[in-house]
Every structure is written in C-alpha cells, then in structure tokens.
Motif scaffolding. Sequence first.
Motif, PDB file in Angstrom:
ATOM      1  N   GLY A   5       0.766  -1.256   0.000  1.00 19.44           N
ATOM      2  CA  GLY A   5       0.000   0.000   0.000  1.00 19.44           C
ATOM      3  C   GLY A   5       0.785   1.288   0.000  1.00 19.44           C
ATOM      4  N   THR A  29       2.699   2.143  -3.873  1.00 18.86           N
ATOM      5  CA  THR A  29       1.640   2.285  -4.880  1.00 18.86           C
ATOM      6  C   THR A  29       0.915   3.616  -4.711  1.00 18.86           C
ATOM      7  OG1 THR A  29       0.370   0.948  -3.325  1.00 18.86           O
ATOM      8  CG2 THR A  29       1.038  -0.125  -5.370  1.00 18.86           C
ATOM      9  N   THR A  30       0.517   3.910  -3.462  1.00 20.51           N
ATOM     10  CA  THR A  30      -0.253   5.132  -3.236  1.00 20.51           C
ATOM     11  C   THR A  30       0.633   6.368  -3.451  1.00 20.51           C
ATOM     12  OG1 THR A  30      -1.385   3.820  -1.578  1.00 20.51           O
ATOM     13  CG2 THR A  30      -1.983   6.114  -1.679  1.00 20.51           C
ATOM     14  N   ILE A  72      -0.216   2.641 -12.449  1.00 23.33           N
ATOM     15  CA  ILE A  72       0.751   2.331 -11.386  1.00 23.33           C
ATOM     16  C   ILE A  72       1.335   0.924 -11.544  1.00 23.33           C
ATOM     17  CG2 ILE A  72       1.108   2.209  -8.853  1.00 23.33           C
ATOM     18  CD1 ILE A  72       0.288   5.010 -10.017  1.00 23.33           C
ATOM     19  N   ARG A  80      -2.628 -13.706 -14.110  1.00 24.47           N
ATOM     20  CA  ARG A  80      -3.507 -14.784 -13.657  1.00 24.47           C
ATOM     21  C   ARG A  80      -3.012 -16.111 -14.224  1.00 24.47           C
ATOM     22  NH1 ARG A  80      -5.083 -11.398 -10.785  1.00 24.47           N
ATOM     23  NH2 ARG A  80      -7.204 -10.778 -10.262  1.00 24.47           N
ATOM     24  N   GLY A  95      -7.025  -4.142 -10.329  1.00 27.12           N
ATOM     25  CA  GLY A  95      -7.241  -5.551 -10.626  1.00 27.12           C
ATOM     26  C   GLY A  95      -8.725  -5.892 -10.679  1.00 27.12           C
ATOM     27  N   ARG A 118      -9.298 -11.584  -6.020  1.00 25.78           N
ATOM     28  CA  ARG A 118      -7.934 -11.212  -5.630  1.00 25.78           C
ATOM     29  C   ARG A 118      -7.620  -9.762  -6.000  1.00 25.78           C
ATOM     30  NH1 ARG A 118      -4.786 -15.430  -3.804  1.00 25.78           N
ATOM     31  NH2 ARG A 118      -3.642 -13.717  -2.860  1.00 25.78           N
ATOM     32  N   SER A 119      -8.671  -8.946  -6.184  1.00 23.68           N
ATOM     33  CA  SER A 119      -8.388  -7.542  -6.524  1.00 23.68           C
ATOM     34  C   SER A 119      -7.851  -6.827  -5.283  1.00 23.68           C
ATOM     35  CB  SER A 119      -9.657  -6.865  -7.041  1.00 23.68           C
ATOM     36  OG  SER A 119     -10.590  -6.799  -6.014  1.00 23.68           O
ATOM     37  N   CYS A 120      -7.415  -5.600  -5.475  1.00 26.02           N
ATOM     38  CA  CYS A 120      -6.735  -4.850  -4.410  1.00 26.02           C
ATOM     39  C   CYS A 120      -7.637  -4.668  -3.184  1.00 26.02           C
ATOM     40  CB  CYS A 120      -6.340  -3.487  -4.965  1.00 26.02           C
ATOM     41  SG  CYS A 120      -5.573  -2.434  -3.739  1.00 26.02           S
ATOM     42  N   VAL A 121      -7.158  -5.111  -2.018  1.00 27.44           N
ATOM     43  CA  VAL A 121      -7.986  -4.959  -0.809  1.00 27.44           C
ATOM     44  C   VAL A 121      -7.956  -3.507  -0.315  1.00 27.44           C
ATOM     45  CG1 VAL A 121      -7.734  -7.324   0.021  1.00 27.44           C
ATOM     46  CG2 VAL A 121      -6.122  -5.621   0.789  1.00 27.44           C
ATOM     47  N   GLY A 122      -6.991  -2.746  -0.824  1.00 28.65           N
ATOM     48  CA  GLY A 122      -6.869  -1.361  -0.345  1.00 28.65           C
ATOM     49  C   GLY A 122      -7.631  -0.348  -1.186  1.00 28.65           C
TER      50      GLY A 122
END
Length: 356
Positions: free
Chosen positions: A154, A157-158, A218, A224, A296, A300-304
């Motif tokens: 996190g 990336t941010t 980013i 996959r 994503g 499994r996409s970004c949890v953030g």
Amino acid sequence: MILCVNLEIIQRIRDVRDPLTLEVPDNFLTDINRFNFESVAVVALDHEFGLIRKNPDSMEARQLFDNLTAFIKCLYDLGIKPSLYKYIRTPTYRRFEKISDTIFDLTNRYANEAIARMQQNPCKEGEERSVLEKLIKIDRKIAIIMAMDMLMAGVDTTSSALSAVLLCIAKNPEKQHKLREELLKVLPHRDDHFTIENMKHLPYLRACIKESLRTYPISFGNMRETGADLALSGYRVPKGTRVFINSNLLLSEEKFFPRSREFLPERWLRQQDDMTGGDEKLIADNLSKFIFLPFGFGPRSCVGKRIVELELEMSLGNVVRHFEIEFNYHSEKPFANHLLNTPQIPLKFKFTDVNY
Ligand code: HEM
C-alpha cells in the motif's frame, strides 16, 4: 485518523518549501512516501507514528519505513530481474529474508499492543473497532499477515498515484482551477473538513484521480493462471498457463480514449456531472471493463481500493484547496518501471498559498 494524517502534509509542505521560490526540495517523494506510510499504518497497525512532523526521528518508524522500501527493491531484484535465488540463497535473497523478518517482528509487536488494548478497553455496544482489531477478532495470524500485506502493497503504490495526480494537476492549470472551484463550493471555509456526506458531491475530484491513473498507470498489468483450457484470438492456451493482461497499453489507444495524450478528467463524468456541458465523446461506447483495471479484478483484486480512493481524494482535495500547484520542469517521462511505475524525476512542485 486518516484525516489528521492528511492535514499534516499541508503543514509539512509549508515547512519544507523554499520561502522565496515556494518550491519543495528534490526529494519531496520521500515526504510523499512518509505521508502514505502513515496513512496505511493507521489502518494496518492502528498506530500513528508521527513520521511526517510530530516524531520524524522515531527509530521504530524509520526502521519499518526503511525496511518496506528495501522490501520492494528486493522484490524487483528477485522477482523481475534474472536471479538464481531458487537454486542458491543469493545475498539479495538473504537480505530479503532479514527484511521480511524485521517487518514481521514489528507488525507482530503492534498486533500484540492492539490485543492488549482490546483486553483493557473492550469495545462498547455500537462502537466501531479498528480494522486491525476486527481482523484479530477473526484470527490473530490472519491479522498479522493482512497488516504486513497492506504495508507492503500500500505505501509505494499510493505514493506513485499521488505523485501522478499532482503532476497531472500541476501541468494542467485550467483543470486544477475547475477542481478548486468544485472543492470550494462543497467546502467553502478554510476549516471545513471532508465528511462522508460532502465527499459524495465531488465528481470532478474523483474524475481527476481516475484520469491520472489512466495517464500514468501504477501497476504494469494483471497476472492470472488460466483455470481451464482456452482459445484466445485463435491461440490455444492450456489450463494452468500464466497469462499477463497488459491492459495498460490500451489506456493510451485513441479508439478507446480519444485525445488519449491529453489529461481530460471530463471523460469519466456522466453528462449531468460534467460542468462543461460538453458532449464530445471522450471514451469509447461499451468500453470493456477489462481495459481500465488499476486495482485488478475479482476476488484477488486490491484490498486497499477503498482506502486508496479515500486517501487520494482527501489528500488531493486538501492540497488543491490550500495551494496552487505548479511544476516548471520537463516531465516527458516522469515514471520508470521497477515492478511498479515510480517517479524518476525530482518532484519539485511549487506550492503557492490560495487565499480564500
Ligand atoms: C494507488 C494505489 C494502489 C494501486 C494502484 C493498487 C493496485 C493493486 C493491484 C493491481 C493489485 C492486484 C490485483 C489483481 O491481481 O486483481 C493489488 C493487490 C493488493 N493490494 Fe493494492 N493497490 C494500491 C494500494 C493499496 C493499498 C493502500 C493497500 C492496503 C492498504 C493495498 C493492498 C493490496 C493487497 C493486500 C493486495 C493483494 C490482494 C490479494 O492478493 O488478494 N493496495 N493492488
């Protein structure tokens, strides 16, 4: 808590900018990184380090921050560059193990603190628990892994995303002006703060962020493993093949995004939100949802994603409310790919106070 961290960056900009030129130093990216580290840490570890202003020399915070930076570098050296680490424990691999252990030890310490806090002050009826506390309640091991994952995935990336949107806004003063108008309509007074309610009325702010993620993606795409035998564009792709969806290339295709080289947040607005009233087509009809995937897709996409959106909206919103932003240098190729696209030029923004 994210809001408090967010307001610190405004003061930090005033502290570090040159009083005459109003430009921040070459290494402003470090400030952006520290700021995002703080914002992710308050969620992942339920802890405010104060690395931006209050406690910049905190050994513990510096240790965690430096190890996270080194972790990303090792990940690139081991995962992307050719490496023999699968066969022998190379020096980079040994460093990687040590860094991972340090991150684990520190994360573990904060999880233990959160457990002690939960035991001392059990949550009252209707009181909201922190993310870390909620996860600990489910499973302590999962909580620690999630906290580590959030910190590792996190921060950089941010930081890249915030650098990108600041650059886009600085290079496009008329868009910046339009954004400031929207912000000052919703938050007219200097001491107004973002709330869940007023953030619903900032479509141009969200459009600026989306357009900057299109302009400067980013991640380099999504990976996959195919779950079944497939036929793709006439090619047979057996089950279990690792496929790489490089949708980023498509983000600059004219047929999907007309005037693709221009920063046009308007392309993401619904007509009723578009303050220009323009009806020029800036996005292809029926654009496939697999073309623009900054976070994503699927389980499994970004949890953030929600945290990032909130953080970017508040930080960009606050900076634009307080400062006129300029970037008076070349910005031809501002990003280089090191696993992520990260800034490779000095981010010497000029921040002039806005009077209102
Ligand atoms: C602008 C900032 C960010 C971008 C562009 C981004 C993008 C991504 C992408 C593309 C993936 C892979 C998704 C997929 O394969 O479908 C991912 C995964 C992930 N992201 Fe982010 N991310 C950002 C910020 C964050 C933040 C702030 C956090 C944590 C607070 C975070 C936590 C994670 C985690 C834990 C994963 C792995 C999910 C899994 O494997 O199930 N990310 N992110």
